[in-house]
Design a protein around this motif. Sequence first.
Motif, mmCIF file in Angstrom:
data_model
loop_
_atom_site.group_PDB
_atom_site.id
_atom_site.type_symbol
_atom_site.label_atom_id
_atom_site.label_comp_id
_atom_site.label_asym_id
_atom_site.label_seq_id
_atom_site.Cartn_x
_atom_site.Cartn_y
_atom_site.Cartn_z
ATOM 1 N N THR A 397 -50.707 -14.409 29.557
ATOM 2 C CA THR A 397 -51.123 -13.977 30.897
ATOM 3 C C THR A 397 -49.890 -13.556 31.687
ATOM 4 O OG1 THR A 397 -52.884 -15.609 30.808
ATOM 5 C CG2 THR A 397 -52.334 -14.732 32.984
ATOM 6 N N GLU A 398 -48.848 -14.338 31.533
ATOM 7 C CA GLU A 398 -47.629 -14.124 32.302
ATOM 8 C C GLU A 398 -46.860 -12.882 31.863
ATOM 9 O OE1 GLU A 398 -48.599 -16.891 30.840
ATOM 10 O OE2 GLU A 398 -48.449 -18.589 32.226
ATOM 11 N N THR A 399 -46.924 -12.554 30.580
ATOM 12 C CA THR A 399 -46.147 -11.389 30.131
ATOM 13 C C THR A 399 -46.872 -10.098 30.486
ATOM 14 O OG1 THR A 399 -47.078 -11.241 27.894
ATOM 15 C CG2 THR A 399 -45.169 -12.701 28.185
ATOM 16 N N GLY A 400 -48.172 -10.180 30.744
ATOM 17 C CA GLY A 400 -48.954 -9.021 31.166
ATOM 18 C C GLY A 400 -49.237 -8.041 30.050
ATOM 19 N N MET A 401 -48.268 -7.861 29.184
ATOM 20 C CA MET A 401 -48.390 -6.903 28.079
ATOM 21 C C MET A 401 -48.009 -7.578 26.759
ATOM 22 S SD MET A 401 -44.881 -4.767 28.784
ATOM 23 C CE MET A 401 -43.710 -4.864 27.438
ATOM 24 N N ILE A 402 -48.406 -6.952 25.666
ATOM 25 C CA ILE A 402 -48.060 -7.460 24.334
ATOM 26 C C ILE A 402 -46.539 -7.429 24.168
ATOM 27 C CG2 ILE A 402 -48.237 -6.976 21.859
ATOM 28 C CD1 ILE A 402 -51.059 -5.749 22.512
ATOM 29 N N MET A 403 -45.981 -8.506 23.639
ATOM 30 C CA MET A 403 -44.523 -8.616 23.508
ATOM 31 C C MET A 403 -44.037 -8.618 22.063
ATOM 32 S SD MET A 403 -43.541 -8.675 26.648
ATOM 33 C CE MET A 403 -41.828 -9.151 26.617
ATOM 34 N N VAL A 404 -44.772 -9.289 21.176
ATOM 35 C CA VAL A 404 -44.349 -9.347 19.774
ATOM 36 C C VAL A 404 -45.524 -8.890 18.920
ATOM 37 C CG1 VAL A 404 -43.324 -10.785 17.960
ATOM 38 C CG2 VAL A 404 -42.878 -11.331 20.359
ATOM 39 N N THR A 405 -45.295 -7.899 18.088
ATOM 40 C CA THR A 405 -46.410 -7.270 17.365
ATOM 41 C C THR A 405 -45.908 -6.311 16.296
ATOM 42 O OG1 THR A 405 -48.346 -5.812 17.651
ATOM 43 C CG2 THR A 405 -46.471 -5.383 19.072
ATOM 44 N N PRO A 406 -46.689 -6.117 15.261
ATOM 45 C CA PRO A 406 -46.366 -5.022 14.352
ATOM 46 C C PRO A 406 -46.721 -3.681 15.014
ATOM 47 C CG PRO A 406 -47.968 -6.551 13.365
ATOM 48 C CD PRO A 406 -47.874 -6.871 14.829
ATOM 49 N N LEU A 407 -46.150 -2.597 14.530
ATOM 50 C CA LEU A 407 -46.569 -1.260 14.940
ATOM 51 C C LEU A 407 -47.143 -0.570 13.714
ATOM 52 C CD1 LEU A 407 -43.671 0.027 17.218
ATOM 53 C CD2 LEU A 407 -45.897 -0.866 17.892
ATOM 54 N N PRO A 408 -48.382 -0.121 13.795
ATOM 55 C CA PRO A 408 -48.990 0.501 12.616
ATOM 56 C C PRO A 408 -48.212 1.752 12.229
ATOM 57 C CG PRO A 408 -50.365 0.847 14.562
ATOM 58 C CD PRO A 408 -49.265 -0.093 14.963
ATOM 59 N N VAL A 442 -37.133 -24.311 13.785
ATOM 60 C CA VAL A 442 -38.085 -24.180 14.887
ATOM 61 C C VAL A 442 -37.356 -24.141 16.224
ATOM 62 C CG1 VAL A 442 -40.039 -25.268 16.077
ATOM 63 C CG2 VAL A 442 -39.867 -25.397 13.586
ATOM 64 N N GLY A 443 -37.760 -23.248 17.082
ATOM 65 C CA GLY A 443 -37.177 -23.160 18.423
ATOM 66 C C GLY A 443 -38.221 -22.747 19.440
ATOM 67 N N TYR A 444 -37.738 -22.414 20.623
ATOM 68 C CA TYR A 444 -38.646 -22.039 21.712
ATOM 69 C C TYR A 444 -38.627 -20.536 21.932
ATOM 70 C CZ TYR A 444 -38.013 -26.981 22.607
ATOM 71 O OH TYR A 444 -37.950 -28.334 22.470
ATOM 72 N N VAL A 445 -39.794 -19.983 22.186
ATOM 73 C CA VAL A 445 -39.851 -18.547 22.454
ATOM 74 C C VAL A 445 -39.287 -18.278 23.845
ATOM 75 C CG1 VAL A 445 -41.327 -16.526 22.685
ATOM 76 C CG2 VAL A 445 -41.868 -18.282 20.975
ATOM 77 N N ALA A 446 -38.334 -17.368 23.902
ATOM 78 C CA ALA A 446 -37.697 -17.004 25.170
ATOM 79 C C ALA A 446 -37.720 -15.498 25.309
ATOM 80 C CB ALA A 446 -36.252 -17.482 25.171
ATOM 81 N N ILE A 447 -37.803 -15.028 26.532
ATOM 82 C CA ILE A 447 -37.654 -13.593 26.762
ATOM 83 C C ILE A 447 -36.363 -13.456 27.554
ATOM 84 C CG2 ILE A 447 -38.753 -11.472 27.533
ATOM 85 C CD1 ILE A 447 -41.445 -12.928 27.330
ATOM 86 N N THR A 448 -35.411 -12.759 26.954
ATOM 87 C CA THR A 448 -34.053 -12.831 27.486
ATOM 88 C C THR A 448 -33.693 -11.668 28.412
ATOM 89 O OG1 THR A 448 -33.191 -11.815 25.488
ATOM 90 C CG2 THR A 448 -33.223 -14.224 25.551
ATOM 91 N N GLU A 449 -34.556 -10.678 28.492
ATOM 92 C CA GLU A 449 -34.341 -9.586 29.442
ATOM 93 C C GLU A 449 -35.666 -9.311 30.143
ATOM 94 O OE1 GLU A 449 -31.593 -8.104 30.176
ATOM 95 O OE2 GLU A 449 -30.248 -8.610 28.496
ATOM 96 N N PRO A 450 -35.624 -8.930 31.422
ATOM 97 C CA PRO A 450 -36.879 -8.638 32.119
ATOM 98 C C PRO A 450 -37.643 -7.472 31.466
ATOM 99 C CG PRO A 450 -34.952 -8.043 33.453
ATOM 100 C CD PRO A 450 -34.444 -8.783 32.276
ATOM 101 N N TRP A 451 -38.938 -7.486 31.597
ATOM 102 C CA TRP A 451 -39.783 -6.435 31.016
ATOM 103 C C TRP A 451 -40.759 -5.966 32.102
ATOM 104 C CZ3 TRP A 451 -40.094 -11.580 30.755
ATOM 105 C CH2 TRP A 451 -41.322 -12.208 30.929
ATOM 106 N N PRO A 452 -41.248 -4.737 31.996
ATOM 107 C CA PRO A 452 -41.933 -4.149 33.152
ATOM 108 C C PRO A 452 -43.209 -4.865 33.607
ATOM 109 C CG PRO A 452 -41.902 -2.617 31.273
ATOM 110 C CD PRO A 452 -40.997 -3.732 30.924
ATOM 111 N N ALA A 453 -43.980 -5.426 32.654
ATOM 112 C CA ALA A 453 -45.258 -6.040 33.053
ATOM 113 C C ALA A 453 -45.126 -7.537 33.317
ATOM 114 C CB ALA A 453 -46.319 -5.792 31.977
ATOM 115 N N MET A 454 -43.884 -8.014 33.440
ATOM 116 C CA MET A 454 -43.713 -9.462 33.643
ATOM 117 C C MET A 454 -44.341 -9.937 34.950
ATOM 118 S SD MET A 454 -39.663 -9.479 34.610
ATOM 119 C CE MET A 454 -39.463 -11.166 35.140
ATOM 120 N N LEU A 455 -44.759 -11.208 34.951
ATOM 121 C CA LEU A 455 -45.249 -11.788 36.201
ATOM 122 C C LEU A 455 -44.134 -11.742 37.230
ATOM 123 C CD1 LEU A 455 -45.474 -15.674 36.077
ATOM 124 C CD2 LEU A 455 -43.932 -14.344 34.661
#
Length: 627
Positions: A397-408, A442-455
């Motif tokens: 919800t917070e990222t607003g957009m898909i962040m990690v995904t394959p690209l067909p 194992v670690g924690y998922v972090a987003i290290t740079e701002p992204w346009p659809a972020m909360l």
Amino acid sequence: MNRELAKSFNTEKDIYQEAEERLVFWEQQAASLDWFKKWDTVLEWNPPYAKWFNGGKINASYNCLDRHLKGTRKDKVALIFEGEPGDSITYTYSELHNEVCKFANVLKDLGVKKGEVVTIYMPMIPEAIIAMLACARIGAPHSVVFGGFSSMALADRIRDAGSKILITADGAHRRGKIIPLKNNADLAVQDTGLVEKTVVVKRTGTEVAMIEGRDYWYHDLMKKVPTDCPAEEMDAEDILFILYTSGTTGKPKGVVHTTGGYLTGVSTTHKYIFDLQEEDIYWCTADIGWITGHSYLVYGPLANGATVLVYEGTPDYPEKDRYWEIVEKYKVTIFYTAPTAIRMFMKWGTTYLEQRDLSSLRLLGTVGEPINPEAWQWYFKHVGKERCPIVDTWWQTETGMIMVTPLPGISELKPGSCTLPFPGTKVEILNRAGDPVQEGEVGYVAITEPWPAMLRNVYGDDKRYKDTYWSQWDGKYYYAGDSAKKDKDGHFWIIGRVDDVINVSGHRIGTAEIESALVEHPAVAEAACIGKTHQLKGQAITAFVTLREGILKSEELIIELKNHIAAKIGAIAKPDELYLTDELPKTRSGKIIRRLLKDIAEGRAIGDTTTLADSSALEALQGLAKN
Ligand code: 7RM
């Protein structure tokens, strides 16, 4: 695998490489939207506050509608609606534009001003989308509350947003029954004492009480307004919507999304991840009450001029083949759903799919939870007929957009892995100190740079915004609350929410890991595990398992399943208790509520159940755990 198969997709350029210059990439993407005024800066980043495309003027409704009216998309179908009772209707872009303009005028006539929050509590009907786009048109942030929520949950959200206007319907169709939405709304309105006007869509024809001067019928108001309503020129950083999401405390958080960056993020990801082509029939099964409904049913696809299918009901009504009937009827090409739905289809068996023509499908997607490799394979084989790539999309919800995904067409597909961060985003797996973890660790998922659809914030609660998302690494990186691993190719394997980790004798075991082992067993349809307080081990594992159709419950099977886990993961992961149950407690978006299972296992009073989809599941479980 499947690199071959994905070759049919259009991808001549290396988008990963192209997006290395992040800000240049996002600026190019933003430029494919229609702006009233261009931005001054791409990004202003004062951690943890971001402004994207600041100074730009834009309107989301204009981008989803008006700009498509200039060319051939004018008469292209924007929405295909399939009602639960089997009724259907379509809207072209031009027709949808008309309805949205009219309803925007209705809102203005009711006194709604730019910046005022409008609450939407509706079934999955076209009017819900019309209402969202009408709000966006006049610059009134919407707060969509899932139609399955109770009046109490609705009241909490109205109160938090300070909303004076509520849009609802007389009722909602649900498995042949009617949910009394207007009654629920009335209770919430009474409770909060805030709402001055309600607009009611007639959907089910249920008898409802209408209060003179407060409640208005949608169809009456729509008769009296012109079809012309210019879109308000919004600042890129004006709020587009608030969406409430549950956190670790009982009080839901109002996640704030703004206009320019959000629209850039969702349209770009939607286009590339779903490989959108002009003639596609795109179906996302998510309800508009969730972020997936906002980003990938409404704003992303409509900004891209797609034909979007909207279905009102559940997959099992009137028959368990309803989804496949719809795919066949409308020749759906792209299908986006949740792992929980896929596991349910697995449980029902393949006969329902076999009797329908699914040959129109060309791309499948999943979201919401980790998908276990077995469910992935099943989806690939029985729905996609081994022809369709699957995009396993990680986001929040917070990222607003898909962040990690394959690209067909580009990515190697790996069952169970959501593969790589989307071009132009920086997602990492870090340890507590903020350093990247080694392969397999194992670690924690972090987003290290701002992204346009972020909360941008938590509505009215700056402190909570900082504490929840930015306190883990001193305000530097966004903390997602998920744990994950990377494999040797650097591909992401999401384990699950960090709060779902069980600590058995000092060994951290993800509930997801045990669950994944369980669902690999041929008898198992779905599984959920929790850590139960244990004097010696700290926590002991308790597992709840639903079986596939036709499999009988037995003591022998319980032992076999426990041994199966020990064999798969190790004795440390062997549950102390394992219950076979008909149902698991889930939220309406299909996420298992482990917190409730924990209450049951611990034998304590059941906590807050407002997010629970079906309370009968709980009662049965309580009976089980007592025995
Ligand atoms: C879009 C949505 C977010 C949480 C997130 C994860 C889990 C979502 C995946 C996933 C593994 C995925 N928003 N999650 N997608 N886990 N693989 N592809 O679901 O705010 O409702 O939930 O969902 O734990 O943090 S959400």
